[in-house]
Motif scaffolding. Structure first.
Motif, PDB file in Angstrom:
ATOM      1  N   LYS A  44       0.829  -1.215   0.000  1.00 25.19           N
ATOM      2  CA  LYS A  44       0.000   0.000   0.000  1.00 25.19           C
ATOM      3  C   LYS A  44       0.857   1.256   0.000  1.00 25.19           C
ATOM      4  CE  LYS A  44      -2.419  -1.182   3.627  1.00 25.19           C
ATOM      5  NZ  LYS A  44      -3.429  -1.160   4.708  1.00 25.19           N
ATOM      6  N   ARG A  45       1.913   1.262   0.805  1.00 26.42           N
ATOM      7  CA  ARG A  45       2.756   2.452   0.934  1.00 26.42           C
ATOM      8  C   ARG A  45       3.633   2.677  -0.290  1.00 26.42           C
ATOM      9  NH1 ARG A  45       0.033   5.040   4.808  1.00 26.42           N
ATOM     10  NH2 ARG A  45      -0.784   3.447   6.235  1.00 26.42           N
ATOM     11  N   LEU A  46       3.863   1.607  -1.045  1.00 26.85           N
ATOM     12  CA  LEU A  46       4.705   1.725  -2.232  1.00 26.85           C
ATOM     13  C   LEU A  46       3.948   2.269  -3.443  1.00 26.85           C
ATOM     14  CD1 LEU A  46       6.722  -1.640  -2.060  1.00 26.85           C
ATOM     15  CD2 LEU A  46       7.603   0.664  -1.642  1.00 26.85           C
ATOM     16  N   LEU A  47       2.627   2.118  -3.436  1.00 27.41           N
ATOM     17  CA  LEU A  47       1.842   2.470  -4.624  1.00 27.41           C
ATOM     18  C   LEU A  47       2.019   3.924  -5.069  1.00 27.41           C
ATOM     19  CD1 LEU A  47      -1.501   0.555  -3.991  1.00 27.41           C
ATOM     20  CD2 LEU A  47       0.322  -0.046  -5.585  1.00 27.41           C
ATOM     21  N   PRO A  48       1.871   4.904  -4.181  1.00 25.91           N
ATOM     22  CA  PRO A  48       2.039   6.291  -4.653  1.00 25.91           C
ATOM     23  C   PRO A  48       3.432   6.549  -5.219  1.00 25.91           C
ATOM     24  CG  PRO A  48       0.996   6.245  -2.488  1.00 25.91           C
ATOM     25  CD  PRO A  48       1.489   4.850  -2.759  1.00 25.91           C
ATOM     26  N   VAL A  49       4.452   5.936  -4.609  1.00 23.80           N
ATOM     27  CA  VAL A  49       5.830   6.113  -5.088  1.00 23.80           C
ATOM     28  C   VAL A  49       5.973   5.527  -6.486  1.00 23.80           C
ATOM     29  CG1 VAL A  49       8.256   5.577  -4.657  1.00 23.80           C
ATOM     30  CG2 VAL A  49       6.718   6.051  -2.735  1.00 23.80           C
ATOM     31  N   GLU A  50       5.498   4.294  -6.671  1.00 24.03           N
ATOM     32  CA  GLU A  50       5.584   3.642  -7.984  1.00 24.03           C
ATOM     33  C   GLU A  50       4.776   4.401  -9.025  1.00 24.03           C
ATOM     34  OE1 GLU A  50       6.054  -1.003  -6.472  1.00 24.03           O
ATOM     35  OE2 GLU A  50       4.107  -0.232  -7.101  1.00 24.03           O
ATOM     36  N   ASN A  51       3.570   4.789  -8.650  1.00 23.33           N
ATOM     37  CA  ASN A  51       2.695   5.454  -9.617  1.00 23.33           C
ATOM     38  C   ASN A  51       3.241   6.823 -10.034  1.00 23.33           C
ATOM     39  OD1 ASN A  51       1.099   3.230  -9.291  1.00 23.33           O
ATOM     40  ND2 ASN A  51      -0.592   4.274  -8.272  1.00 23.33           N
ATOM     41  N   ARG A  52       3.824   7.539  -9.064  1.00 21.15           N
ATOM     42  CA  ARG A  52       4.415   8.841  -9.399  1.00 21.15           C
ATOM     43  C   ARG A  52       5.608   8.674 -10.345  1.00 21.15           C
ATOM     44  NH1 ARG A  52       4.199  10.602  -4.709  1.00 21.15           N
ATOM     45  NH2 ARG A  52       2.294  11.808  -4.947  1.00 21.15           N
TER      46      ARG A  52
END
Length: 220
Positions: free
Chosen positions: A169-177
């Motif tokens: 969950k915490r990795l998603l914004p980083v990956e998506n950005r």
């Protein structure tokens, strides 16, 4: 057969399944659904047959129906195929994005970051982001198949995925950005490398989740 009525029933029942109103194994009572949708039983029956082809419904021999159940392993097998196809779809979409679509992608990431504590909300917002990336893919057949595979595993993966893999969950914004940065830079090769690396990480996370799910089943 009245196609418009069948299509309406199909869309309504499909949405209720994907939104969790109907859960895996729930009976789908023809008379009750027809009454709720203000339709005769014929278009509802045809809609259930279409949903069976989608893998979302099981039609039994005695004419009853229920929401399809998926094992966690089967859900992963579907997800693995989807993720491979999604890499191709996202890479193909890169040249088609413009300033406005990139702005929309960044807005979807901001929406995702607002609530990372609820697995189903995270899954829905993450899917919205990836759907928006693939929306620019010129190959409609590919895009539709990715969405179909997502639907087939949605009930099993949308909540279970992030319940059993909370670190994702915490990795998603980083990956998506990072994805959007590469799309904006028109770096198709870089995006493909990122998505391949992400797939490898997801495979490891799913393997751990499968072990956790198996251990939970053995304790019951």
């Amino acid at each position: 057969m009245n196609f418009s009525k069948t299509q309406h029933a199909y869309e309504m029942i499909r949405r209720q399944i994907l939104d969790g109103v109907f859960r895996p194994g729930d009976p789908l009572r023809l008379t009750h659904i027809a009454r709720e949708l203000n339709l005769s039983e014929m278009p509802v029956r045809e809609a259930l047959r279409l949903l069976q082809k989608d893998g979302l419904v099981i039609m039994n021999l005695h004419r009853s129906a229920e929401v399809a159940r998926l094992s966690f392993r089967t859900a992963w097998e579907i997800e693995e195929v989807r993720l491979h196809l999604e890499i191709t779809a996202c890479v193909m979409a890169v040249p088609e994005h413009d300033a406005e679509s990139i702005r929309q992608l960044r807005a979807l990431i901001e929406e995702l970051e607002k609530d990372l504590d609820h697995p189903v909300t995270v899954a829905r917002r993450n899917r919205a982001f990836h759907t928006a990336v693939m929306a620019r893919t010129p190959n409609a057949f590919l895009r539709e198949h990715v969405e179909e595979l997502w639907d087939r595993a949605w009930q099993s993966s949308s909540a279970s995925f992030f319940d059993l893999m909370p670190e994702r969950k915490r990795l998603l914004p980083v990956e998506n950005r990072r994805m959007v940065d590469l799309i904006e830079a028109r770096d198709s090769a870089g995006l493909e490398r990122l998505l391949v690396d992400r797939l490898s990480a997801i495979k490891v996370a799913w393997a751990r989740a499968l072990m956790s799910a198996r251990a939970s089943e053995e304790r019951v």
